[in-house]
Design a protein around this motif. Sequence first.
Motif, short mmCIF file in Angstrom:
data_model
loop_
_atom_site.label_atom_id
_atom_site.label_comp_id
_atom_site.label_asym_id
_atom_site.label_seq_id
_atom_site.Cartn_x
_atom_site.Cartn_y
_atom_site.Cartn_z
N GLY A 103 24.34 -70.13 19.73
CA GLY A 103 22.88 -70.12 19.57
C GLY A 103 22.45 -69.84 18.14
O GLY A 103 23.22 -69.32 17.32
N LEU A 104 21.21 -70.16 17.83
CA LEU A 104 20.70 -70.01 16.47
C LEU A 104 19.77 -68.80 16.30
O LEU A 104 19.46 -68.43 15.18
N TRP A 105 19.36 -68.18 17.41
CA TRP A 105 18.46 -67.02 17.31
C TRP A 105 19.26 -65.78 16.96
O TRP A 105 20.29 -65.49 17.56
N ASP A 106 18.74 -65.01 15.99
CA ASP A 106 19.36 -63.74 15.61
C ASP A 106 18.38 -62.62 15.96
O ASP A 106 17.33 -62.49 15.32
N ASP A 107 18.73 -61.83 16.97
CA ASP A 107 17.81 -60.79 17.45
C ASP A 107 17.70 -59.64 16.46
O ASP A 107 16.71 -58.91 16.45
N GLN A 108 18.71 -59.47 15.62
CA GLN A 108 18.68 -58.40 14.62
C GLN A 108 17.57 -58.64 13.59
O GLN A 108 16.80 -57.73 13.26
N ASP A 109 17.49 -59.86 13.07
CA ASP A 109 16.50 -60.19 12.04
C ASP A 109 15.23 -60.80 12.61
O ASP A 109 14.23 -60.94 11.91
N TYR A 155 15.52 -67.58 13.33
CA TYR A 155 16.51 -68.61 13.65
C TYR A 155 17.30 -68.95 12.39
O TYR A 155 16.70 -69.24 11.34
N TYR A 156 18.64 -68.93 12.50
CA TYR A 156 19.51 -69.26 11.38
C TYR A 156 20.43 -70.43 11.74
O TYR A 156 20.75 -70.64 12.91
N ASP A 157 20.86 -71.15 10.70
CA ASP A 157 21.95 -72.10 10.90
C ASP A 157 23.21 -71.34 11.29
O ASP A 157 23.39 -70.17 10.90
N LEU A 171 24.54 -68.17 9.16
CA LEU A 171 24.14 -68.23 7.76
C LEU A 171 22.79 -67.53 7.61
O LEU A 171 21.74 -68.14 7.85
N ARG A 172 22.82 -66.28 7.22
CA ARG A 172 21.61 -65.46 7.18
C ARG A 172 20.80 -65.72 5.90
O ARG A 172 20.57 -64.81 5.10
N VAL A 191 14.07 -74.02 7.67
CA VAL A 191 14.86 -74.44 8.83
C VAL A 191 14.62 -73.49 10.00
O VAL A 191 14.50 -73.92 11.15
N GLY A 192 14.53 -72.20 9.71
CA GLY A 192 14.33 -71.21 10.75
C GLY A 192 12.95 -71.26 11.38
O GLY A 192 12.71 -70.62 12.41
#
Length: 235
Positions: A25-31, A34-36, A48-49, A54-55
């Motif tokens: 998945g592309l979702w980052d719950d920490q930040d 959405y990241y690649d 890739l934070r 794109v996000g």
Amino acid sequence: EDIASKFFEHFLYISQAINHYYGTGLWDDQDGFYYDRLRVSDGSYHMLRVRTLVGLVPLFASDTIELSFIEKHQGFKKRMEWFVENRKDLLEGLANMTEGGMGERRLLSVVNKKRLGRILNRLFDENEFLSPYGIRSLSRYHKEHPYVLPVYGTTFRVGYEPGESESGLFGGNSNWRGPIWFPMNFLIIEALQRLHHYYGDDMMVEFPTGSGNRISLSHAAEQLSCRLCMLFLPD
């Protein structure tokens, strides 16, 4: 109705791939972004934070459906309800499709309300994406915190460069290094307008983030339009 049902299914499968928590998945719950995600030859994945336009693209995948339209097309309604009842695994991260918004409209959106709020918090942050002239293609955060990625002995770097690129590789005033990218800003404005068509004044956002000034998504779209105009207006 058959074609509409087919594309509705495609929407669910693509959304599930974007939002899937486990693996790819592309979702980052920490930040809250959405990241690649890069897959390398050994089968491992690296998120890739680097915060870029794109996000924000998942925001574009949104539209409202009038309840009268759904009732008029029973074949489509039946198929949609089947997925809601039997494929809840595909609804992870999606906006609630069964809850009525303004005018009892239904919302199709890759991004649910909670995630939307977190994304908009960054979008309207003047230290991230919001500039006096619109939305930056790269967060200003990366001016002091360039993103560095080592892969197989080679180091790749992405830094905020709002004017001419430091590298000829990207050719002059590169869109992806921070300058305002007008067409993408237009798509952001349209997405905010569509989302307001569903949420109305039930969803208010800080504009700019941290200012205490809370406005509707429609008003935020107007504010972005005014900032884009500043690219052309003298003084």
